[in-house]
Design a protein around this motif. Structure first.
Motif, PDB file in Angstrom:
ATOM      1  N   ASN A 167      -8.131  -4.080   5.873  1.00  0.00           N
ATOM      2  CA  ASN A 167      -7.365  -3.985   4.628  1.00  0.00           C
ATOM      3  C   ASN A 167      -7.111  -2.550   4.194  1.00  0.00           C
ATOM      4  OD1 ASN A 167      -7.273  -6.817   4.285  1.00  0.00           O
ATOM      5  ND2 ASN A 167      -9.320  -6.808   3.373  1.00  0.00           N
ATOM      6  N   LYS A 170      -4.050  -1.289   2.145  1.00  0.00           N
ATOM      7  CA  LYS A 170      -3.361  -2.450   1.599  1.00  0.00           C
ATOM      8  C   LYS A 170      -3.750  -2.685   0.142  1.00  0.00           C
ATOM      9  CE  LYS A 170      -3.132  -4.868   6.060  1.00  0.00           C
ATOM     10  NZ  LYS A 170      -3.509  -6.120   6.799  1.00  0.00           N
ATOM     11  N   THR A 173      -3.976  -8.617  -3.631  1.00  0.00           N
ATOM     12  CA  THR A 173      -3.033  -9.378  -4.460  1.00  0.00           C
ATOM     13  C   THR A 173      -3.420 -10.854  -4.544  1.00  0.00           C
ATOM     14  OG1 THR A 173      -1.581  -9.782  -2.550  1.00  0.00           O
ATOM     15  CG2 THR A 173      -1.139  -7.818  -3.880  1.00  0.00           C
ATOM     16  N   TYR A 232      -0.413   4.609  -7.368  1.00  0.00           N
ATOM     17  CA  TYR A 232       0.311   3.766  -6.416  1.00  0.00           C
ATOM     18  C   TYR A 232       1.827   3.759  -6.641  1.00  0.00           C
ATOM     19  CZ  TYR A 232      -4.280   1.941  -5.179  1.00  0.00           C
ATOM     20  OH  TYR A 232      -5.577   1.829  -4.757  1.00  0.00           O
ATOM     21  N   ARG A 235       5.204   3.194  -4.031  1.00  0.00           N
ATOM     22  CA  ARG A 235       4.957   2.418  -2.817  1.00  0.00           C
ATOM     23  C   ARG A 235       5.716   1.104  -2.898  1.00  0.00           C
ATOM     24  NH1 ARG A 235      -1.340   2.211  -1.094  1.00  0.00           N
ATOM     25  NH2 ARG A 235      -0.556   0.151  -0.486  1.00  0.00           N
ATOM     26  N   ALA A 236       6.373   0.739  -1.809  1.00  0.00           N
ATOM     27  CA  ALA A 236       7.194  -0.475  -1.812  1.00  0.00           C
ATOM     28  C   ALA A 236       6.356  -1.717  -2.109  1.00  0.00           C
ATOM     29  CB  ALA A 236       7.908  -0.622  -0.476  1.00  0.00           C
ATOM     30  N   ASP A 237       5.162  -1.804  -1.492  1.00  0.00           N
ATOM     31  CA  ASP A 237       4.329  -2.983  -1.716  1.00  0.00           C
ATOM     32  C   ASP A 237       3.818  -3.033  -3.160  1.00  0.00           C
ATOM     33  OD1 ASP A 237       2.735  -0.755  -1.348  1.00  0.00           O
ATOM     34  OD2 ASP A 237       1.199  -1.795  -0.165  1.00  0.00           O
ATOM     35  N   TRP A 238       3.531  -1.855  -3.718  1.00  0.00           N
ATOM     36  CA  TRP A 238       3.077  -1.801  -5.105  1.00  0.00           C
ATOM     37  C   TRP A 238       4.190  -2.215  -6.064  1.00  0.00           C
ATOM     38  CZ3 TRP A 238      -0.807  -1.781  -8.371  1.00  0.00           C
ATOM     39  CH2 TRP A 238      -0.584  -1.392  -9.694  1.00  0.00           C
ATOM     40  N   ALA A 240       6.705  -4.125  -5.530  1.00  0.00           N
ATOM     41  CA  ALA A 240       6.921  -5.566  -5.421  1.00  0.00           C
ATOM     42  C   ALA A 240       5.835  -6.339  -6.162  1.00  0.00           C
ATOM     43  CB  ALA A 240       6.965  -5.979  -3.948  1.00  0.00           C
ATOM     44  N   TYR A 241       4.596  -5.905  -5.973  1.00  0.00           N
ATOM     45  CA  TYR A 241       3.451  -6.521  -6.663  1.00  0.00           C
ATOM     46  C   TYR A 241       3.593  -6.351  -8.171  1.00  0.00           C
ATOM     47  CZ  TYR A 241      -1.513  -6.961  -8.057  1.00  0.00           C
ATOM     48  OH  TYR A 241      -2.689  -7.316  -8.661  1.00  0.00           O
TER      49      TYR A 241
END
Length: 257
Positions: A167, A170, A173, A232, A235-238, A240-241
């Motif tokens: 992880n 990562k 979530t 964060y 960051r693309a994942d952040w 989105a989250y």
């Protein structure tokens, strides 16, 4: 006079914490001292007030459980580890000539003041012993228990997630983190609202509402949430989250689209 005694002991404690942290070049240890300071001020108020009622002792028990759990959690994370990135950034960017004075005033004295103000409902309950054990007090205890388990579970889920090398890098979530981006901070705020309800004393101490309000505002707008969100950001994942998950309060995630 009794409040001055509590304040004096708490100030001495944070001075000692400052000296220990500087000897180890790790100001992250002030976070370890945070929970112990609450236990200290609550314990001294009980020793001075010698209350006979149940509420001060129940409130003290809650603070002890919260403080020991948080201290153990942070000690495992910070003791014999590199200085937390927040304090390292201060060390790297602040003027070396005034670093220690600024660190003491801006971090340690601030935490001393916050510690006292946030814990004031528990301190007043211990010194004055006027809060009755009634349905309102029981409601406060129930709210505190809910907040305690929320914070403890969120911290455990994050610790287990980070312990898995797969992880690394990562975002967590799942679990409580599916319903809030900061469920541990939310749980902490809930606990202090619960302690306020527990100790309001049939309405006598309603004025102390500023104590749980202070820690809530501090977590959401100053110390906890903003620092992590800034870390964060971008960051693309952040992002989105962030777009689907509640910032603070536990709530159902937004549906995609």
């Amino acid at each position: 006079m009794q409040h001055l005694t509590v304040l004096g002991a708490l100030l001495l404690f944070f001075v000692l914490a400052f000296l220990i942290a500087q000897s180890r070049r790790n100001n992250g240890l002030v976070d370890v001292a945070w929970g112990l300071g609450f236990i200290l001020s609550a314990g001294i108020s009980l020793a001075l007030g010698r209350p006979q009622g149940a509420v001060p002792w129940v409130a003290f028990g809650c603070v002890v459980l919260w403080g020991i759990r948080l201290t153990w959690h942070l000690a495992r994370r910070n003791w014999n580890r590199p200085e937390d990135y927040r304090y390292k950034n201060m060390r790297d960017t602040w003027n070396p000539r005034t670093f220690y004075l600024r660190m003491f005033v801006q971090i340690y004295l601030l935490q001393f003041a916050l510690n006292y103000l946030i814990n004031l409902p528990v301190i007043v309950a211990g010194l004055e012993d006027r809060a009755p054990w009634n349905p309102v007090a029981m409601l406060g205890l129930a709210v505190w228990i809910a907040g305690f388990f929320c914070e403890a579970l969120a911290d455990r889920q994050l610790r287990v997630f980070k312990a898995d090398a797969a992880n690394r890098g990562k975002l967590l979530t799942t679990g409580l983190w599916r319903f809030s981006r900061h469920p541990n901070y939310f749980g902490e705020a809930v606990q202090w609202w619960g302690l306020w309800i527990l100790t309001i004393g049939g309405g006598r101490n309603l004025w102390l509402f500023f104590s749980p309000l202070l820690i809530t505002l501090f977590l959401v707008f100053v110390s906890g949430v903003p620092m992590l969100e800034k870390k964060y950001a971008g960051r693309a994942d952040w992002e989105a989250y962030k777009s689907r998950t509640s910032k603070f309060i536990l709530w159902f995630p937004k549906k995609a689209g």
